[in-house]
Write a protein that holds these residues in place. Structure first.
Motif, PDB file in Angstrom:
ATOM      1  N   SER A 171      54.355  50.385  38.803  1.00 34.12           N
ATOM      2  CA  SER A 171      55.624  49.726  39.148  1.00 34.12           C
ATOM      3  C   SER A 171      55.325  48.453  39.931  1.00 34.12           C
ATOM      4  N   ILE A 172      56.270  47.523  39.894  1.00 29.38           N
ATOM      5  CA  ILE A 172      56.055  46.233  40.555  1.00 29.38           C
ATOM      6  C   ILE A 172      55.979  46.408  42.069  1.00 29.38           C
ATOM      7  N   SER A 173      56.913  47.169  42.620  1.00 31.22           N
ATOM      8  CA  SER A 173      56.876  47.386  44.076  1.00 31.22           C
ATOM      9  C   SER A 173      55.693  48.255  44.480  1.00 31.22           C
ATOM     10  N   GLY A 174      55.220  49.128  43.571  1.00 30.22           N
ATOM     11  CA  GLY A 174      54.078  49.985  43.876  1.00 30.22           C
ATOM     12  C   GLY A 174      52.777  49.234  44.037  1.00 30.22           C
ATOM     13  N   LEU A 175      52.730  47.978  43.566  1.00 28.60           N
ATOM     14  CA  LEU A 175      51.517  47.174  43.725  1.00 28.60           C
ATOM     15  C   LEU A 175      51.180  46.951  45.194  1.00 28.60           C
ATOM     16  N   GLU A 176      52.180  47.059  46.067  1.00 29.16           N
ATOM     17  CA  GLU A 176      51.933  46.829  47.493  1.00 29.16           C
ATOM     18  C   GLU A 176      51.066  47.930  48.115  1.00 29.16           C
ATOM     19  N   LYS A 177      50.925  49.062  47.435  1.00 23.75           N
ATOM     20  CA  LYS A 177      50.096  50.152  47.950  1.00 23.75           C
ATOM     21  C   LYS A 177      48.639  50.021  47.509  1.00 23.75           C
ATOM     22  N   ALA A 178      48.344  49.059  46.632  1.00 26.41           N
ATOM     23  CA  ALA A 178      46.993  48.923  46.093  1.00 26.41           C
ATOM     24  C   ALA A 178      46.059  48.285  47.120  1.00 26.41           C
ATOM     25  N   ASP A 179      44.773  48.603  47.009  1.00 23.74           N
ATOM     26  CA  ASP A 179      43.783  47.973  47.879  1.00 23.74           C
ATOM     27  C   ASP A 179      42.665  47.297  47.100  1.00 23.74           C
ATOM     28  N   ALA A 180      42.762  47.289  45.759  1.00 21.92           N
ATOM     29  CA  ALA A 180      41.817  46.538  44.918  1.00 21.92           C
ATOM     30  C   ALA A 180      42.480  46.299  43.570  1.00 21.92           C
ATOM     31  N   PHE A 181      42.291  45.096  43.022  1.00 23.14           N
ATOM     32  CA  PHE A 181      42.897  44.720  41.751  1.00 23.14           C
ATOM     33  C   PHE A 181      41.813  44.278  40.777  1.00 23.14           C
ATOM     34  N   LEU A 182      41.989  44.655  39.501  1.00 23.06           N
ATOM     35  CA  LEU A 182      41.171  44.125  38.417  1.00 23.06           C
ATOM     36  C   LEU A 182      42.119  43.569  37.362  1.00 23.06           C
ATOM     37  N   LEU A 183      42.120  42.249  37.189  1.00 24.29           N
ATOM     38  CA  LEU A 183      42.980  41.582  36.215  1.00 24.29           C
ATOM     39  C   LEU A 183      42.168  41.315  34.961  1.00 24.29           C
ATOM     40  N   ILE A 207      51.487  40.514  44.080  1.00 18.98           N
ATOM     41  CA  ILE A 207      50.038  40.677  44.286  1.00 18.98           C
ATOM     42  C   ILE A 207      49.586  39.840  45.473  1.00 18.98           C
ATOM     43  N   ARG A 208      50.074  38.601  45.552  1.00 21.15           N
ATOM     44  CA  ARG A 208      49.697  37.740  46.682  1.00 21.15           C
ATOM     45  C   ARG A 208      50.159  38.348  48.011  1.00 21.15           C
ATOM     46  N   LYS A 209      51.361  38.914  48.026  1.00 21.97           N
ATOM     47  CA  LYS A 209      51.878  39.556  49.236  1.00 21.97           C
ATOM     48  C   LYS A 209      50.960  40.695  49.677  1.00 21.97           C
ATOM     49  N   THR A 210      50.478  41.483  48.700  1.00 21.71           N
ATOM     50  CA  THR A 210      49.592  42.604  49.015  1.00 21.71           C
ATOM     51  C   THR A 210      48.245  42.111  49.525  1.00 21.71           C
ATOM     52  N   VAL A 211      47.689  41.107  48.842  1.00 21.00           N
ATOM     53  CA  VAL A 211      46.387  40.562  49.254  1.00 21.00           C
ATOM     54  C   VAL A 211      46.476  39.986  50.664  1.00 21.00           C
ATOM     55  N   LYS A 212      47.573  39.313  50.960  1.00 21.44           N
ATOM     56  CA  LYS A 212      47.734  38.691  52.281  1.00 21.44           C
ATOM     57  C   LYS A 212      47.915  39.747  53.384  1.00 21.44           C
ATOM     58  N   ALA A 213      48.609  40.844  53.037  1.00 22.18           N
ATOM     59  CA  ALA A 213      48.915  41.856  54.052  1.00 22.18           C
ATOM     60  C   ALA A 213      47.749  42.804  54.303  1.00 22.18           C
ATOM     61  N   THR A 214      47.004  43.159  53.238  1.00 23.72           N
ATOM     62  CA  THR A 214      45.984  44.206  53.374  1.00 23.72           C
ATOM     63  C   THR A 214      44.567  43.725  53.080  1.00 23.72           C
ATOM     64  N   ASN A 215      44.413  42.433  52.762  1.00 29.75           N
ATOM     65  CA  ASN A 215      43.097  41.891  52.393  1.00 29.75           C
ATOM     66  C   ASN A 215      42.502  42.622  51.193  1.00 29.75           C
ATOM     67  N   ALA A 216      43.364  43.038  50.267  1.00 30.04           N
ATOM     68  CA  ALA A 216      42.886  43.685  49.048  1.00 30.04           C
ATOM     69  C   ALA A 216      42.045  42.702  48.238  1.00 30.04           C
ATOM     70  N   GLN A 217      40.978  43.204  47.614  1.00 38.06           N
ATOM     71  CA  GLN A 217      40.102  42.345  46.820  1.00 38.06           C
ATOM     72  C   GLN A 217      40.589  42.293  45.379  1.00 38.06           C
TER      73      GLN A 217
END
Length: 743
Positions: free
Chosen positions: A428-440, A456-466
């Motif tokens: 889900s789109i909102s569920g992306l905020e719980k992720a801590d690593a992304f592979l595009l 995705i940018r919001k998540t990376v900025k908030a949690t430093n997800a890679q």
């Protein structure tokens, strides 16, 4: 004489002091006979406080307590309210139902505290405090309606209006301006500033945002939005004191795909819509709540119209999909709805020119031709803007004519439509905020789905997800590692040989996003097999977390796969003698036989018209009621905002009329009947505004693929962000953006 006078004064003073002392003594020993009884005294102490009237939070504000033990109680104008630790005084006031004025504060931006409009009085504080920047403390007594707070706000408003021009009669913000509203509610009736007002040179931010910087009150909302949400730090504050102004450090345009949102967050008329300038006042417009169909996100929008014309498009709040932002393409493509429209049914004559005819004549010609061809030579293609009702009608009609060769643009020749988890965004789109690593994988979210990219940018900025990215070089607006350009990188990840594999395997909630551009590759099954191997090894798919996602490109893709629009033969278009294009403009007809009869049903004279023999005018999404499913599988609907153009009709009604003329009438005559038919095929499409998660994972049920991925690198699915469909290609505003801002 003098001594006797002094003596008499001394005696008089001592008599007064004695009298006052005796009064004090008498007052100290007076008791209350009615409270001698201890039971009565206890009852008097236990009297309950009067019930305070229940207040509703401002703008439906809600509070979530991550830890109930961290709740604290504060008092706003005597009204107790419980809030979590760390909340500000202003947020506490909102929950208590008190609307504190503010200009610089915004829920989704960092706190600046520089407009000082939100001043309130706090008990034991020597002076008013800025409520947006002050943390609330346990037992704090906040007063928002005292003379001190009112006078402080009047003073702040007087300073804000000191240099503000009297542009209200010619300002596009008039009628929906925060400064107007708050100066009426909280300002004084006069000002004391008599000097000359300052003026500021306007900035050129591009073809979308109009600037009148003399109106700017330096709230810095636009600066914070550009750097925090859009990821393009183009704006900043220059100068000091009265010479302070907002601008770009060097002369340049604002190049973000979200730049139009600064129009919404600007509290005054400094930043307004350039295409909408001087077109209408907001009280003249009729607002219709709908959704955007220019991409697969389905952003919630409000269509403002006047008479038969769409005047502007603004976002609607939906926390699960687009929050309160929309992309520039969504906001400004609306002028394409009135250009190059198809008004009447037309038939191409022997001289190659189109001639306008009646609906009866056009449908009769199509029905006559469709009976002359073999069933396996009939092909139907649904366009990327098609709604679910029209696609099920076209599928049922062609099935009745004996053909099963029908598919949707963007899904490729033979998509795997058996399991929904194989083509929707399972996280889900909102569920992306719980992720801590992304592979595009093979996707550029910034171009394909701007709102997903913002999440995705919001998540990376908030949690430093890679973030790891596999695909052609791309301009992503967050920190990422470019791992490679082709499937060989995926093979290394699947075998655990790539350094980024350790990032994914150590992540608690890894997310893999595969671009829908891979649907067009011949080795798509092999690529999906490798991606599923990676997901299995890094534990991305679990009962409580499904991190394997597909990011679709078009609004019609998810619903088409739900309804089973899958071609029987991959090469059916090469032997087709009758081709029915329902809004399909990007389908390649080069290999279609020259003697094939092509019917184009759509709302714009776009690419599909050049090959058409018959044109059937259809209504656009702003003129009809239709159901769409976005990339996460959430069904949403459009409603008519303006009347149809010319003699055009809804898509499903055209197919229904054609079926009757052809002697194979479909068994539904209205929307409720056609939706009953959809219920038998894909009931999830009728649960509007509800996301239906996939029931099974593809990795466990997909058959084993033995072929290896091709070595060809991934290519960009979208070349031009601003022109992706028939409406945006007809838009003059989008053409200007393509020329100036093309990525």
């Amino acid at each position: 004489m003098g001594l006797s006078h002094l003596a008499s004064r001394a005696i008089f003073r001592s008599a007064r002091l004695g009298a006052s002392n005796s009064r004090h003594l008498r007052r100290a020993i007076v008791t209350s006979p009615e409270l001698h009884n201890s039971a009565e005294a206890a009852a008097a102490e236990a009297q309950p406080e009067p019930d305070l009237p229940k207040k509703n939070p401002v703008a439906g504000a809600r509070v979530h307590f991550p830890n109930p033990d961290d709740a604290i109680e504060v008092f706003v104008d005597g009204y107790p309210v419980k809030i979590p630790k760390g909340m500000t005084v202003l947020q506490a006031c909102m929950l208590a139902g008190v609307d504190v004025p503010r200009f610089c504060y915004h829920d989704r931006l960092s706190i600046a505290g520089n407009c000082r409009m939100c001043l309130v009085e706090v008990e034991k504080s020597p002076k008013p405090v800025a409520s947006c920047a002050m943390p609330a403390l346990p037992g704090m007594k906040i007063k928002t309606d005292t003379p001190l707070a009112k006078k402080a706000r009047e003073g702040v408003m007087e300073f804000l209006l000191m240099n503000h021009p009297l542009d209200c009669p010619i300002c596009d913000q008039g009628g929906e301006c925060d400064l107007q509203d708050q100066s009426m509610a909280f300002g004084s009736d006069r000002g004391r500033f008599t000097e000359t007002k300052r003026s500021v040179v306007d900035k050129n931010l591009g073809p979308l945002v109009k600037t009148v910087m003399t109106r700017c009150i330096q709230c810095t909302r636009c600066v914070r939005f550009a750097s925090e949400i859009a990821g393009v730090p183009d704006l900043g504050m220059l100068g000091r004191g009265s010479g302070e102004e907002i601008g770009t450090y060097v002369e340049k345009l604002m190049t973000s795909e979200l730049s139009g949102n600064v129009i919404d967050i600007c509290p005054v008329g400094a930043l307004t819509s350039k295409p909408f300038a001087f077109k209408a006042r907001n009280w003249e417009l009729k607002g219709t709540e709908s959704i955007d169909i220019t991409d697969a996100v389905g952003s919630n929008i409000r269509i403002d119209s006047r008479g038969p014309e769409v005047m502007r498009i603004v976002p609607r709040l939906n926390e699960d999909i687009n929050e309160e932002w929309i992309s520039d393409k969504t906001r400004f493509f609306y002028d394409g709805l009135k250009r190059q429209r198809l008004n009447d049914p037309m038939i191409r004559g022997a001289d190659g020119r189109f001639k306008a005819v009646s609906w009866h004549d056009a449908l009769a010609v199509v029905a006559e031709v469709i009976h002359k061809v073999k069933p396996d030579e009939i092909v139907g293609v649904a366009g990327k803007l098609s709604d679910a009702e029209s696609m099920i009608a076209l599928k049922d009609f062609l099935n009745k004519m004996g053909s099963d060769n029908i598919w949707c643009e963007g899904n490729g020749p033979s998509p795997n439509a058996d399991l929904r988890s194989g083509y929707i965004m399972n996280t889900s789109i909102s569920g992306l905020e719980k992720a801590d690593a992304f592979l595009l994988v093979g996707t550029q979210p910034r171009v394909e789905a701007a709102m997903v990219n913002a999440r995705i940018r919001k998540t990376v900025k908030a949690t430093n997800a890679q973030v790891g990215y596999v695909g052609p070089p791309a301009d992503l607006n967050y920190a990422h590692q470019h791992l490679g350009t082709g499937p060989e990188t995926l093979t290394e990840l699947a075998e655990g040989r790539h350094p980024f594999y350790s990032v994914l395997s150590n992540a608690k909630n890894p997310v893999i996003i595969v671009g829908a551009g891979i649907f067009g590759r011949k080795d798509k099954d092999a690529i999906f097999s490798v991606v599923e191997t990676i997901a299995k090894k890094v534990n991305a798919v679990r009962p409580e977390w499904n991190g394997l996602n597909v990011l679709l490109l078009n609004a019609a893709q998810a619903a088409a796969l739900d309804l089973g629009l899958v071609a029987e033969s991959e090469k059916s278009i090469e032997s087709a003698k009758f081709v029915y294009l329902m809004g399909a403009d990007d389908v390649n007809l080069d290999k279609t036989p020259e003697d094939a009869f092509v019917v184009y049903q759509g709302h714009h004279g776009d690419r599909g018209v050049y090959r058409a023999n018959v044109i059937l005018p259809a209504s656009a999404f702003t003129e009809k009621e239709g159901t769409y499913s976005n990339t996460e599988g959430c069904a949403q609907s459009t409603v008519p905002a303006v009347p149809t153009v010319g003699d055009s009709r809804d898509d499903w009604k055209i197919v229904r009329a054609l079926s009757e003329v052809a002697g194979a009438a479909l068994p539904y005559d209205n929307l409720s009947a056609i939706r009953s038919r959809i219920r038998t095929v894909a009931p999830n499409l009728l649960r509007v505004d509800e996301r239906e998660p996939s029931a099974f994972s593809t990795s466990a049920l997909r058959p084993e693929v033995k072929e290896k991925p091709d070595a060809a690198p991934f290519t960009a699915a979208i070349e031009n962000f601003y022109m992706t469909d028939s409406i945006t290609r007809a838009s003059k505003i989008m053409a200007q953006c393509s020329a100036l801002l093309k990525k």
